[in-house]
Structure formats: C-alpha cells, structure tokens
Motif scaffolding. Sequence first.
Motif, PDB file in Angstrom:
ATOM      1  N   ALA A   1       1.050   1.470  -6.823  1.00 40.70           N
ATOM      2  CA  ALA A   1      -0.363   1.619  -7.169  1.00 40.70           C
ATOM      3  C   ALA A   1      -1.093   0.285  -7.062  1.00 40.70           C
ATOM      4  O   ALA A   1      -2.255   0.230  -6.621  1.00 40.70           O
ATOM      5  N   SER A   2      -0.423  -0.794  -7.444  1.00 34.51           N
ATOM      6  CA  SER A   2      -1.027  -2.123  -7.347  1.00 34.51           C
ATOM      7  C   SER A   2      -1.242  -2.517  -5.892  1.00 34.51           C
ATOM      8  O   SER A   2      -2.307  -3.037  -5.519  1.00 34.51           O
ATOM      9  N   MET A   3      -0.245  -2.275  -5.063  1.00 34.34           N
ATOM     10  CA  MET A   3      -0.364  -2.614  -3.640  1.00 34.34           C
ATOM     11  C   MET A   3      -1.488  -1.830  -2.990  1.00 34.34           C
ATOM     12  O   MET A   3      -2.293  -2.376  -2.219  1.00 34.34           O
ATOM     13  N   MET A   4      -1.575  -0.546  -3.297  1.00 34.93           N
ATOM     14  CA  MET A   4      -2.614   0.285  -2.695  1.00 34.93           C
ATOM     15  C   MET A   4      -4.000  -0.076  -3.213  1.00 34.93           C
ATOM     16  O   MET A   4      -5.003   0.144  -2.527  1.00 34.93           O
ATOM     17  N   SER A   5      -4.058  -0.641  -4.416  1.00 36.99           N
ATOM     18  CA  SER A   5      -5.339  -1.058  -4.981  1.00 36.99           C
ATOM     19  C   SER A   5      -5.836  -2.356  -4.368  1.00 36.99           C
ATOM     20  O   SER A   5      -7.044  -2.616  -4.327  1.00 36.99           O
ATOM     21  N   VAL A   6      -4.903  -3.174  -3.879  1.00 42.35           N
ATOM     22  CA  VAL A   6      -5.250  -4.496  -3.364  1.00 42.35           C
ATOM     23  C   VAL A   6      -5.421  -4.517  -1.851  1.00 42.35           C
ATOM     24  O   VAL A   6      -6.323  -5.176  -1.324  1.00 42.35           O
TER      25      VAL A   6
ATOM     26  N   TYR B   1      13.903  -7.052  -3.584  1.00 48.90           N
ATOM     27  CA  TYR B   1      14.206  -5.653  -3.901  1.00 48.90           C
ATOM     28  C   TYR B   1      13.644  -4.788  -2.782  1.00 48.90           C
ATOM     29  O   TYR B   1      12.484  -4.957  -2.364  1.00 48.90           O
ATOM     30  N   GLU B   2      14.436  -3.849  -2.298  1.00 52.00           N
ATOM     31  CA  GLU B   2      14.134  -3.165  -1.054  1.00 52.00           C
ATOM     32  C   GLU B   2      12.796  -2.428  -1.042  1.00 52.00           C
ATOM     33  O   GLU B   2      12.212  -2.210   0.027  1.00 52.00           O
ATOM     34  N   ASN B   3      12.271  -2.058  -2.202  1.00 47.74           N
ATOM     35  CA  ASN B   3      11.010  -1.319  -2.228  1.00 47.74           C
ATOM     36  C   ASN B   3       9.809  -2.153  -1.777  1.00 47.74           C
ATOM     37  O   ASN B   3       8.806  -1.597  -1.335  1.00 47.74           O
ATOM     38  N   TYR B   4       9.881  -3.474  -1.915  1.00 46.16           N
ATOM     39  CA  TYR B   4       8.698  -4.287  -1.653  1.00 46.16           C
ATOM     40  C   TYR B   4       8.215  -4.171  -0.211  1.00 46.16           C
ATOM     41  O   TYR B   4       7.019  -4.055   0.054  1.00 46.16           O
TER      42      TYR B   4
ATOM     43  N   LEU C   1       3.669   1.097   3.390  1.00 45.67           N
ATOM     44  CA  LEU C   1       2.960   2.301   2.957  1.00 45.67           C
ATOM     45  C   LEU C   1       1.507   2.003   2.618  1.00 45.67           C
ATOM     46  O   LEU C   1       0.646   2.889   2.712  1.00 45.67           O
ATOM     47  N   SER C   2       1.229   0.759   2.237  1.00 50.07           N
ATOM     48  CA  SER C   2      -0.142   0.356   1.947  1.00 50.07           C
ATOM     49  C   SER C   2      -0.914   0.012   3.222  1.00 50.07           C
ATOM     50  O   SER C   2      -2.097  -0.331   3.142  1.00 50.07           O
TER      51      SER C   2
ATOM     52  N   ARG D   1      -9.245   0.009 -10.815  1.00 50.00           N
ATOM     53  CA  ARG D   1      -8.863   0.555  -9.504  1.00 50.00           C
ATOM     54  C   ARG D   1      -7.456   1.128  -9.544  1.00 50.00           C
ATOM     55  O   ARG D   1      -7.195   2.197  -8.973  1.00 50.00           O
ATOM     56  N   VAL D   2      -6.534   0.434 -10.221  1.00 49.46           N
ATOM     57  CA  VAL D   2      -5.161   0.933 -10.328  1.00 49.46           C
ATOM     58  C   VAL D   2      -5.131   2.278 -11.043  1.00 49.46           C
ATOM     59  O   VAL D   2      -4.386   3.189 -10.667  1.00 49.46           O
TER      60      VAL D   2
END
Length: 388
Positions: free
Chosen positions: A102-107, A121-124, A130-131, A254-255
């Motif tokens: 949510a933070s990445m998509m907000s920024v 960490y693999e998600n980053y 995805l953003s 925004r988040v």
Amino acid sequence: MKALSSRTADFTDSVIRRMTRVSNQHGAVNLSQGFPDFDPPREITDRLSEVAKSGPHQYALTWGAQNFREALVRKQEHFSGMKFDPDKEVVVTCGSTEAMMASMMSVCNPGDKVVIFSPFYENYGADTILSGAEPVYVPLKPPTFCFDADELEAAMKQDGVKALILCNPSNPCGKVFTRDELLVIADLAKKYDLYVITDEVYEHILYKPHVHTYMASLPGMRERTIMCNSLSKTYSITGWRLGYVIAPPEIADRVKKVHDFLTVGAAAPLMEAAVVGLNFGDDYYQQLQAHYTHMKELFVGGLKDIGLTFTEPQGAYYVLMDISEFGYDSDLVFCEELAEKVGVGAVPGSSFFREDINHLIRFHFAKQDETLKKALDRLADIRTKMKK
C-alpha cells in the motif's frame, strides 16, 4: 486468449514458501520460512478466546479499530520518542506485506525508480514492479554487509528515483544499521528529495550491543519516512496478519485509500485480542530479547562446533551460511538436497541477492530448543552427506 499481464510475467512463486513445502515433503526440520514453533504470549491467546465469544465480529474502521490504533501509538511513542496521531497517521493493514504494498502504490507512479539494498526480502522487488516502478539495487557487501556511500548516492541521484526501501534490522543478513549509517542515508534522501519506506518488523529482536534507531526520528526525516511494521515477529503471531503504516497525515491519508481497495481492513477480532500485547510493559520486550539471544547463541554455537562458516546476526533471527566448501554450483539444488539428505530446510541465498551470489543459504532460528538441537544433530553429518 489474450496474453496475461506482462508486469507479472517473470514472477516465480516465493522461494521461501517453496522451501517450506520441500521441507515438509522430506520431513526436514524447517529452518527456511521465518515463523516460530512456539506459542504467542498466553495473555493474547486468552483474550482471543474471550473475543471469539463476545466479538467484535464485523468490520472495524477501514484503517483499524480505534483502541488498537491508540494502543499502537502509545507503544511506538514509548520506544521511538516520537508523538503520533492515531487518527491521522496510522493505517492498520493485513500484515506488513500489505503495509509495504500500500505504501509503494501510494508513492510510486509508473516509470519511477525505487532503491533497494541487496540482499533484500524477496517481496520488495515484486512490490516495486507491481507498483509500476523499477528497482535499483545497491549492494550490502558480505560479510559485514556495509554499503558504499558513493554507490548509494549514484543510485539515489538517478532520474526518476522516488523512494528507498530500508529493512532494519535486515532480513536476510541480520544487519542492524548504525545511527551513522542511517544519517548517511537520511542526508542523501533529503538531498535528492526521496521517500524512505522502512520495514521495521524486527525492531525488538536485537543482540547486544546493537540498538535500533528509527529512521523517522532523525533530523528532517519525519516528513519523508513511511514506517511499515507488524505484530507478527514481536508477539509470535505471524498467522494473524496484523501490520501497520505510520506516516505523516497527507501520506497516511493516501495509504488509507489504497488499503481500502486492497483488503478493506484487518481482522476485527484479532485486533481486539492483540491490544493486550500492545499494552505490555518493558519487561516483555526485555524477556523477548533474552529469549532470542538464547536461541541465537544455541544455534550459532552449534554451527561453530560443527565448523561451518556463517555470518552472526546483529538483529532479526536469520543466519547466512557459506556453502562454498561443498562444491555446489546451485544454492537451490543444495537446499533441496539438504532437506532430502540431511533433513534440514533452508532458503537459497540467491533469492535475496541481485548480485550473482550462490554460495550462501539462510537458516532461521526462531524455534524451541529441542527443534534447534534436532537440526544441529542432523547438520553434524552435513559433510558426509552433502560433499560433492
């Protein structure tokens, strides 16, 4: 049929979760996926039993139940020394995974760039893609996992860089960034007008003399830091998926909106039960540190007795072990055979590094003594069973 999304075409399944399945397949001691095999604090689970009968059972406010946010703010203010507004600066999410997303998509806008330290960490990387953004990697150099300030600045000053992701204490290498290192990062973030998105889920899992410094507490960083965290590691409730974002009001607003459309809200009964944990006193966190210190010393002591080469963590609960002596070209094959032949599950280090590194594997030690001793007993035969 039309083609599926090109944005996700190169995604694989999570290597971490895959290694749990491999461990289960072979009956291996699972030191791959980072979840404890001991129970949460009894006070939290007792409260959950009460909540199961009395509720709440319906939606909480999208950005989190009022009492949960207020308890969270009290706890964070106590440890960080910063004041937060529970109504304007806090968003409760479904785990820190959603907090980061949510933070990445907000920024980020499509075409932006995000700086990520490697190993990570693999998600980053996936969150960045995805953003619609592009990851830019800066190496943390083994065995100390320090960064080169010039390399970091070269990455941060690129056109289109919007943010930097900072995991502190770090998964997978266990690095705890010093205040001086954080000041270097902060100065560059201010110089190039970047957001810093922090992942601080291991804030309370530290080994003396190392201490955790909150990036948002540094001069000039409160307004550009987005703090992501969760209750998973601190209270041993990884399956409850209770995370949160703390950020300045305009960012948090925004988040909130992104979070609303991603998951609507975190589980109301679990928030209610977890308030008990957020109200724990300092003695709980002292005991937590002592508990993890004991597990670390047990596990790394056993690795030393076996004569294996590894990096001792400063925080979090992971160990990176060097497998160079075994002669494998693939760390993934090594981990698969380690589960099958030795009976211990691990994660190939290459899943965390952008660089071409395949001589490291990751163990985690958030386990009961008997689990760790069983793993060490099996690892004692590693040279007999794994040598090429």
